[in-house]
Design a protein around this motif. Structure first.
Motif, short mmCIF file in Angstrom:
data_model
loop_
_atom_site.label_atom_id
_atom_site.label_comp_id
_atom_site.label_asym_id
_atom_site.label_seq_id
_atom_site.Cartn_x
_atom_site.Cartn_y
_atom_site.Cartn_z
N THR A 119 42.92 32.12 28.21
CA THR A 119 42.95 33.59 28.17
C THR A 119 44.37 34.07 28.40
O THR A 119 45.14 33.44 29.11
N ASN A 120 44.72 35.19 27.78
CA ASN A 120 45.90 35.91 28.24
C ASN A 120 45.51 36.54 29.57
O ASN A 120 44.44 37.15 29.68
N GLU A 121 46.36 36.36 30.56
CA GLU A 121 45.95 36.72 31.91
C GLU A 121 46.36 38.14 32.29
O GLU A 121 47.48 38.57 31.97
N TYR A 122 45.46 38.80 32.94
CA TYR A 122 45.73 40.11 33.54
C TYR A 122 45.41 39.98 35.02
O TYR A 122 44.26 39.81 35.41
N TYR A 123 46.47 40.01 35.82
CA TYR A 123 46.31 39.92 37.27
C TYR A 123 46.43 41.32 37.87
O TYR A 123 47.51 41.91 37.84
N ARG A 124 45.34 41.82 38.40
CA ARG A 124 45.36 43.15 39.00
C ARG A 124 45.84 43.06 40.44
O ARG A 124 45.35 42.25 41.23
N ASN A 125 46.80 43.91 40.76
CA ASN A 125 47.40 43.93 42.09
C ASN A 125 46.47 44.63 43.07
O ASN A 125 46.15 45.81 42.90
N LEU A 126 46.04 43.88 44.08
CA LEU A 126 45.15 44.46 45.10
C LEU A 126 45.94 44.95 46.31
O LEU A 126 45.37 45.51 47.25
N GLY A 127 47.24 44.71 46.30
CA GLY A 127 48.07 45.03 47.46
C GLY A 127 48.19 43.83 48.38
O GLY A 127 47.45 42.84 48.25
N SER A 128 49.16 43.88 49.28
CA SER A 128 49.40 42.80 50.24
C SER A 128 49.69 41.46 49.57
O SER A 128 49.39 40.40 50.12
N GLY A 129 50.21 41.51 48.37
CA GLY A 129 50.58 40.26 47.70
C GLY A 129 49.40 39.49 47.15
O GLY A 129 49.51 38.30 46.87
N VAL A 130 48.28 40.15 47.01
CA VAL A 130 47.07 39.48 46.52
C VAL A 130 46.65 40.13 45.20
O VAL A 130 46.68 41.37 45.07
N PHE A 131 46.26 39.29 44.26
CA PHE A 131 45.88 39.77 42.92
C PHE A 131 44.48 39.26 42.57
O PHE A 131 44.04 38.21 43.06
N ASP A 132 43.83 40.00 41.71
CA ASP A 132 42.53 39.60 41.20
C ASP A 132 42.69 39.31 39.71
O ASP A 132 43.41 40.04 39.02
N ASP A 133 42.05 38.26 39.23
CA ASP A 133 42.16 37.92 37.82
C ASP A 133 41.09 38.68 37.04
O ASP A 133 39.91 38.37 37.15
N LEU A 134 41.52 39.66 36.27
CA LEU A 134 40.57 40.49 35.52
C LEU A 134 40.62 40.20 34.02
O LEU A 134 40.20 41.03 33.22
N SER A 135 41.12 39.04 33.67
CA SER A 135 41.32 38.73 32.24
C SER A 135 40.04 38.87 31.44
O SER A 135 40.04 39.41 30.33
N ILE A 136 38.95 38.38 31.99
CA ILE A 136 37.68 38.43 31.26
C ILE A 136 37.03 39.80 31.43
O ILE A 136 36.68 40.46 30.45
N SER A 137 36.87 40.21 32.69
CA SER A 137 36.07 41.42 32.93
C SER A 137 36.73 42.66 32.35
O SER A 137 36.05 43.63 32.02
#
Lengths: 451, 540
Positions: B318-336
């Motif tokens: 997948t082309n990756e989309y990492y959503r920034n949750l703050g505090s240096g933590v990201f969520d991988d939203l590539s699929i959703s």
């Protein structure tokens, strides 16, 4: 285990060899063999041989009676006697070869099969045995043997299957595909051929073609869970998402006990972001396989996707405890904890993950680069540059493959004694390799010829 | 092992705008020479990048295009990079010779920035073998100052990014290196039986370390890779972007690596970076697998006020989309999010966030093209169409058919965004491997807009690293960053373009400069480019 079909073929060969009286004990023994009454046949043949110890036919039949009883050494002895007393008998050579093969002596077996084929060139059984022996030894002559065999028995789909399977295993992908397509033209209704070809195409990443072959196998009646699984995955890879889902859901309904299908369906749904829908099949797998870390990991992913975080954490923790050496559950658990704000706990899991990943990355690089180096050496050998190839093989870490390459290069350089030494080392690393044994025998023969 | 993946043929939705390839019409004639050889050297697969820069300060973005050439490199006119001057009337003129540019190395990328704050934009070019820094003399010519300024490192340089790491007002330089290919001659990939070669995968090559150069403020640089904590980080870098992920005013750094973990380096105190690649979740796919990372970009995709990250990857990933949750933590939203759903058979290279229709949300352009002339995977092709992933404003994406230029298959590589005709919408230049350069002009109706051209005083001259927030009368907040280096081997227009959709005005524009100065403009006029000079609060 000797296949019943080969026994029957061998017997048939003998039936045709000479006319015997109906009450002849050899004929009686052959009837017992046909009925799989091996012990009774053995007793009768031993009595016969007491009366006439030079009967090649009796020795051969005795060998055939001994083989299914796993009396391999005795079978080899009887096979040898059959060949000795019937030096012009292709049947005797063939039976001797079968006994040698069953006793784990493939090279000697192949030699006997070659003699049998020479004596009986129109007989399929020894030729089939020879083709199989060559294929096992990764000997290029296998292809020619199979082609001759198919010429003798064009209506046997199994032979086509063995042939294309050999070609694919030998890395002759294009030729294997051509042979498979030709076989399918001849046997368009063969479920096994369609399924086999579909599987091979899937492995070749030709997912569109694979799904067509697998779908044809299914249309013809193939309900095998493995075929359906592969068909679903091929459709998925081809981008036919709705069709993939339909096949995988249908497969689960058809084979409710096949957990691999539940897993396929669940993973497919997860990949489409449908975590809620993925939960039931993956929960089913986790229930059926409570000790399977991968099943727990899948369940955790589905739970996490469905925002059921405590259940996801429990499943991940279960996966970690079941397989602490696996990196993926560590990553999943660590990431879940970090995202929940439990940074320290998560960091511990991720630190383990990172060390496992680093090791894996190094291993991948080493194996990949070695593969590239070995391929260079093989390509040089193929291009008629054995000295360069030898240098490159020697620079690789010692393994059965690198030593085999060295031996091949040495052989091209006519340094057969050194090749034998190298192959002896290769054999200690991979004692069961028919290829190494075949090469060793050939190099020994060359070494003996050259002072 | 085959990875099982995604829908390949999701139908593209309608698009209110059209991209038209006008390269030939505007006299941007450039054909990339990749120097393909029977030996199949890995550099031949790379293509090249490009850089938008206003080298002559006339307010129009000019374009530098990197050429590769023959491999192994030889002094060859075919390997000459090109600078095209924007004439301001929609056409370009090749001014390479006049500008004194002579890079005939086997080129990779180009990254423009005013490193010495003299008001003239300079140019860094990465090559197989080394880099070249061209100082802009301010008279339309450049001088190679590489050795003079201390950029002497060797290696296979790919991506680069300019950013003020320590906040001293001078731009520092990050240089990514790809792999160590010195032993390539010991490898063979392809058909042993026929001797026919193909390109070896990156897994067969050892990775290398990247480099960080600190600007001494006098026009020279010092290698601070070790001091910054980066010297042990071995990767295979192809994309890099400086982005302040936690909005603490310090430039963090994200690096896309090929088939090994991506790096996210958190800037700690302006002197040192902390590796949070794994912790942040931006190092891998959701399952913890490394991917074939190429181009990168950073920006606020979901409008939550935090910069997100995206990476273009290899096929079956997948082309990756990492959503920034703050505090240096990201969520991988590539699929959703739908961002990665079309990846499948595509091999992604260039990746740019752009507000294609000036609606106020960042869309994504991805230039695709395979590395193998005959891809193994059925359905994949060497030339591939680019993708425009349309953002619904909340970080959900779908593919849109925005003109025939996006339906044409190309062997896409570098891509860079600029409003070259200053009409308030983003255009895209795309380089292709072994093919012609594309200039995708953005046509059709679009929303209101505001362009911002920063001029730093205490900060670096171009305000690179600045954060801009535009507030609409309806209360919508749009956040953008000034960057120098992103996508694949490329750098884009450093001016910030705000799409405002149907909003006719802006309530407020806030600029947070790299110096920490916060400048607020109330009710700025829209539909034009606004020049903002850095000034202390209370001062003009």
């Amino acid at each position: 285990m000797l296949r019943a079909r080969k026994l029957a073929l061998a017997l048939a060969a003998f039936f045709g060899a000479a006319v015997l009286r109906a009450d002849d004990p050899i004929l009686q023994a052959e009837k017992l063999l046909a009925r799989k009454e091996y012990a009774a046949a053995e007793r009768l043949l031993r009595e016969t041989l007491e009366a006439d110890p030079t009967s090649a036919r009796a020795h051969g039949n005795l060998a055939l009676a001994l083989l299914p009883q796993r009396k391999l050494r005795e079978a080899v002895d009887e096979g040898r006697l059959a060949a000795a007393f019937g030096p012009g008998s292709g049947e005797a050579r063939y039976i001797y070869g079968l006994a040698l093969k069953a006793d784990g002596r493939p090279l000697e077996a192949a030699r006997e099969f070659e003699r049998a084929v020479a004596l009986k060139p129109g007989e399929p059984a020894p030729l089939e045995a020879l083709a199989e022996a060559y294929a096992a030894a990764e000997d290029d002559r296998a292809a020619e043997a199979y082609e001759r065999l198919i010429g003798l028995e064009p209506e046997r789909p199994a032979l086509r299957i063995s042939f294309v399977d050999y070609l694919w295993r030998a890395g002759e992908t294009k030729r294997g595909n051509e042979a498979a397509a030709a076989a399918l033209e001849h046997f368009p209704q063969s479920i096994e051929l369609h399924a086999l070809y579909g599987r091979a195409l899937f492995d070749q990443e030709r997912f569109v073609d694979a799904s067509a072959e697998l779908a044809r196998a299914r249309e013809l009646g193939d309900r095998d869970a493995g075929t359906l699984s592969l068909l679903g995955n091929a459709l998925w890879q081809s981008g036919r998402i709705d069709a993939a889902r339909e096949i995988l859901e249908g497969a689960v309904r058809e084979h409710p006990q096949a957990m691999s299908l539940h897993q396929d369906l669940g993973r497919f749904l997860l990949s489409q972001g449908q975590s809620e829908a993925a939960l039931p099949p993956l929960a089913e797998v986790a229930r059926a396989k409570p000790r399977d870390a991968a099943a727990q990991l899948d369940l955790g992913r589905a739970c996490e996707g469905a925002a059921r975080l405590p259940e996801a954490e429990a499943a991940y923790r279960q996966a970690v405890s079941l397989a602490p050496q696996l990196s993926a559950p560590r990553y999943a658990l660590g990431r879940l904890l970090v995202r929940q704000g439990r940074r320290e706990e998560g960091q511990k899991e991720l630190a383990v993950y990172q060390s496992l990943y680093t090791l894996a990355e190094r291993r991948i690089f080493e194996s990949e680069s070695r593969r590239g180096e070995a391929l260079l050496a093989w390509s040089e050998l193929r291009a008629g540059k054995p000295a360069e190839a030898l240098k490159h093989f020697e620079s690789l870490p010692e393994s059965a493959d690198s030593l085999t390459g060295q031996a091949a290069a040495l052989s091209h350089l006519k340094r057969h004694r050194e090749a034998v030494e190298v192959l002896e080392r290769a054999r200690t690393l991979r004692p069961d390799s028919p290829k190494i044994q075949a090469m060793l025998a050939a190099e020994r023969a060359h070494a003996e010829q050259r002072p | 092992m085959i990875r099982l993946f995604l829908a390949l043929s999701l139908a593209a939705g309608p698009c209110p705008i059209q991209f038209t390839d006008v390269a030939r019409d505007v006299r941007l004639t450039f054909v990339h020479e990749r120097g393909a050889t029977p030996e199949h050297h890995l550099p031949e697969t790379m293509g090249s990048g490009l850089a938008w820069l206003d080298y002559d300060g006339d307010g129009f973005m000019d374009l530098y295009v990197v050429q590769s050439g023959r491999f192994p490199p030889k002094a060859d006119p075919k390997a000459q990079d090109r600078l095209f001057r924007n004439n301001g009337d929609g056409t370009f003129t090749d001014v390479t010779t006049k500008a004194g540019l002579r890079d005939a190395a086997y080129g990779m990328g180009a990254f423009a920035a005013d490193y010495d704050n003299d008001g003239a934009v300079d140019l860094l070019v990465t090559n197989w073998g080394g880099v070249i820094l061209y100082h802009n003399n301010g008279d339309g010519t450049f001088t190679d100052v590489t050795a003079k300024v201390g950029l002497k490192a060797t290696g296979w340089f790919t991506a680069a990014a300019w950013g003020d790491v320590d906040g001293d007002g001078f731009l520092d330089l990050f240089l990514a290196r790809y792999v160590d290919d010195r032993n390539e001659g010991k490898l063979f990939c392809g058909d042993v039986a026929t001797g026919e070669r193909m390109y070896c995968p990156p897994m067969m090559y050892p990775g290398t370390t990247d480099l960080l150069y600190h600007s001494n403020g006098d026009g020279t640089f010092r290698d601070v890779t070790r001091e910054a904590g980066l010297s042990e980080k071995v990767g295979k870098g192809l994309g890099a972007v400086f982005i302040d992920i936690d909005l603490d005013g310090k430039a963090d750094l994200y690096v896309a690596n090929d088939e090994v973990v991506n790096f996210l380096f958190h800037n700690v105190g302006g002197r040192r970076f902390e590796d949070i690649s794994v912790l942040s979740g931006t190092g891998f796919d959701p399952e913890g697998n490394p991917q074939g990372g190429m181009g990168v970009d950073a920006g606020d995709l979901d409008g939550d006020g935090l910069p997100d990250l995206a990476v273009a990857n290899f096929e079956a990933q997948t082309n990756e989309y990492y959503r920034n949750l703050g505090s240096g933590v990201f969520d991988d939203l590539s699929i959703s999010s739908g961002f990665g759903l079309t990846a499948g058979n595509f091999v992604g290279f260039g990746l740019n966030f752009l507000d294609a229709d000036d609606s106020g949300s960042l869309d994504a352009f991805i230039a695709n093209g395979h590395v193998w002339e005959r891809p193994k995977r059925q359905g994949a092709s060497y030339a591939q169409r680019p993708l425009l992933m349309w953002n619904d404003g909340k970080g959900h994406f779908d593919r849109r058919a925005c003109g025939s230029a996006l339906e044409r298959a190309i062997v896409g590589r570098g891509s860079a965004v600029a409003d070259y005709d200053n009409d308030g919408d983003p255009d895209i230049a795309v380089s292709t491997s072994g093919g012609s350069l594309l200039l995708l002009r953005n046509d059709g109706s679009h929303g209101n807009w505001l362009g911002v051209h920063l001029v730093g005083k205490r900060s670096n001259r171009q305000g690179i690293g600045a954060r801009l927030v535009a507030e609409t009368p309806a209360g919508k907040r749009l956040m953008r960053f000034v960057q120098a280096g992103n996508s694949y081997l490329s750098s884009s227009d450093p001016r910030v373009l705000f799409g405002l959709g149907s909003e006719k005005s802006l309530r407020r524009l806030t600029v947070t400069w790299p110096s920490g100065i916060v400048q607020v403009l109330e009710n700025p006029a829209t539909g034009r480019y606004l020049r903002i000079e850095e000034s202390e609060p209370g001062r003009p």
